[in-house]
Write a protein that holds these residues in place. Sequence first.
Motif, PDB file in Angstrom:
ATOM      1  N   ASP A 169     -26.032   4.089  -0.492  1.00  0.00           N
ATOM      2  CA  ASP A 169     -25.053   4.194   0.592  1.00  0.00           C
ATOM      3  C   ASP A 169     -24.852   2.839   1.272  1.00  0.00           C
ATOM      4  N   GLY A 170     -23.608   2.513   1.524  1.00  0.00           N
ATOM      5  CA  GLY A 170     -23.294   1.288   2.245  1.00  0.00           C
ATOM      6  C   GLY A 170     -23.408   0.022   1.422  1.00  0.00           C
ATOM      7  N   GLU A 171     -23.704   0.138   0.132  1.00  0.00           N
ATOM      8  CA  GLU A 171     -23.908  -1.030  -0.720  1.00  0.00           C
ATOM      9  C   GLU A 171     -22.748  -1.227  -1.686  1.00  0.00           C
ATOM     10  N   LEU A 172     -22.617  -2.458  -2.175  1.00  0.00           N
ATOM     11  CA  LEU A 172     -21.582  -2.793  -3.140  1.00  0.00           C
ATOM     12  C   LEU A 172     -22.213  -3.423  -4.377  1.00  0.00           C
ATOM     13  N   ALA A 188     -18.952   1.008  -5.282  1.00  0.00           N
ATOM     14  CA  ALA A 188     -19.111   1.042  -3.822  1.00  0.00           C
ATOM     15  C   ALA A 188     -19.838   2.312  -3.419  1.00  0.00           C
ATOM     16  N   GLY A 200     -19.354   5.313   2.234  1.00  0.00           N
ATOM     17  CA  GLY A 200     -18.943   4.659   3.466  1.00  0.00           C
ATOM     18  C   GLY A 200     -18.272   3.318   3.308  1.00  0.00           C
ATOM     19  N   VAL A 201     -18.276   2.747   2.099  1.00  0.00           N
ATOM     20  CA  VAL A 201     -17.675   1.419   1.917  1.00  0.00           C
ATOM     21  C   VAL A 201     -16.702   1.410   0.737  1.00  0.00           C
ATOM     22  N   PHE A 227     -13.776  -1.185  -0.223  1.00  0.00           N
ATOM     23  CA  PHE A 227     -13.966  -2.463  -0.910  1.00  0.00           C
ATOM     24  C   PHE A 227     -13.752  -2.362  -2.420  1.00  0.00           C
ATOM     25  N   PRO A 239     -26.539  -3.255   2.640  1.00  0.00           N
ATOM     26  CA  PRO A 239     -25.664  -2.691   3.686  1.00  0.00           C
ATOM     27  C   PRO A 239     -25.359  -3.609   4.861  1.00  0.00           C
ATOM     28  N   VAL A 284     -22.630  -6.071   4.081  1.00  0.00           N
ATOM     29  CA  VAL A 284     -21.324  -5.429   3.984  1.00  0.00           C
ATOM     30  C   VAL A 284     -20.773  -5.118   5.378  1.00  0.00           C
ATOM     31  N   SER A 285     -21.584  -4.465   6.194  1.00  0.00           N
ATOM     32  CA  SER A 285     -21.111  -4.049   7.522  1.00  0.00           C
ATOM     33  C   SER A 285     -21.002  -5.211   8.499  1.00  0.00           C
TER      34      SER A 285
END
Length: 361
Positions: free
Chosen positions: A33-36, A75, A78-79, A82, A136, A139-140
């Motif tokens: 989660d939250g990672e790319l 992705a 939550g992201v 991107f 994360p 990214v955030s």
Amino acid sequence: MKAGSIPAEMTACVWRGGSTVEVETVPVPEIGDGELLVEVEACGLCPTDIKKIDLGLVEPPVILGHEMAGVVVAAGQGVAAFLGKRVAVYHHIPCLQCRLCELGRYSQCPGYKKTGTTAGFAPAGGGWAEYVKVLPWIVSGGGVVEIPERLPAKAAILMEPLNTCLKCTKALPHSKGTVVILGQGPVGLMLTALMHRAGWEGFAVEPLPERQQRSVRYGAKAVLHPGEDLHKKLKELALPVGPDAVIAATDSEEAINGSLHALRPGGTLVLFAHTREGQQLQIDAGQIGVAEKQIIGSYSSSVKLNGLTKETLVDQHFPWQEFVSHVFPLNEINQALALARHPEGDSLKVAVTPDPEAVGL
């Protein structure tokens, strides 16, 4: 979410100790989660990463490389916005909540010290690989910057080093005058070009003839050899009182002292190339106490300059592609490192790529 198929394994350059790097097959990082996951187009060989190898400043095994650009191919929750975007990626981002961030000292933030990109093993950058995972908080926190499709990879990988140069220029006095830039490697030349465009009268110090010529092309009014009497020569060039500022893009003690003595009373010396603790520099303290000169440091990038950096990077008045002179395939990482350690001829910034055709190699 994924954009197309992603292999289970990839090629990466793994440092396991010693002076060379191993080209290995490793698992493609899995994201949460939250990672790319970014498919790397190219990644620069930063002197800081080379120091980590040569001086053993990190614990192996690691995959280094942080001057990177590529395409987001997966992705996490939550992201998803991107996904499919072409991006430049920073490996450090400040928390923006602590006292040091409040003071604008983002590179001194404890959270900034934590690396947030990895291609496997402990996070250490990871750009010397086919894929890299972005954690994360990067990214955030604004560490993934969308870049135009038209921007060549050779220019896109300059996002992070160009940010550091822009940050350095912000440390100078507001009144534009004369500035001396010590060292005309890739970063020194970037600084020369930036200072010229900003309206400063620039002088440079550089031993290599090819880089001396480029320095003049990018705006230096004159270029001196470090073996000359810098105190005398710079005083003569910057009449009547000497240069207003000096940026040390080299850690040469002789060049720093020569230019410090030439610096006008009340002038500013910025140490830009001293990037590790324990580096010693012996200077004439009277130049500071009696002549009221200032010595300040400028280190790493600023998240607040991301917008300006992107704007500058796409500015066609700057020949950014010329700053990356050599791009090697990943499997030639050691040849790339050898050239980066010992520049020759017209070599400047050296990079590696998983796909030579994508960067016009």
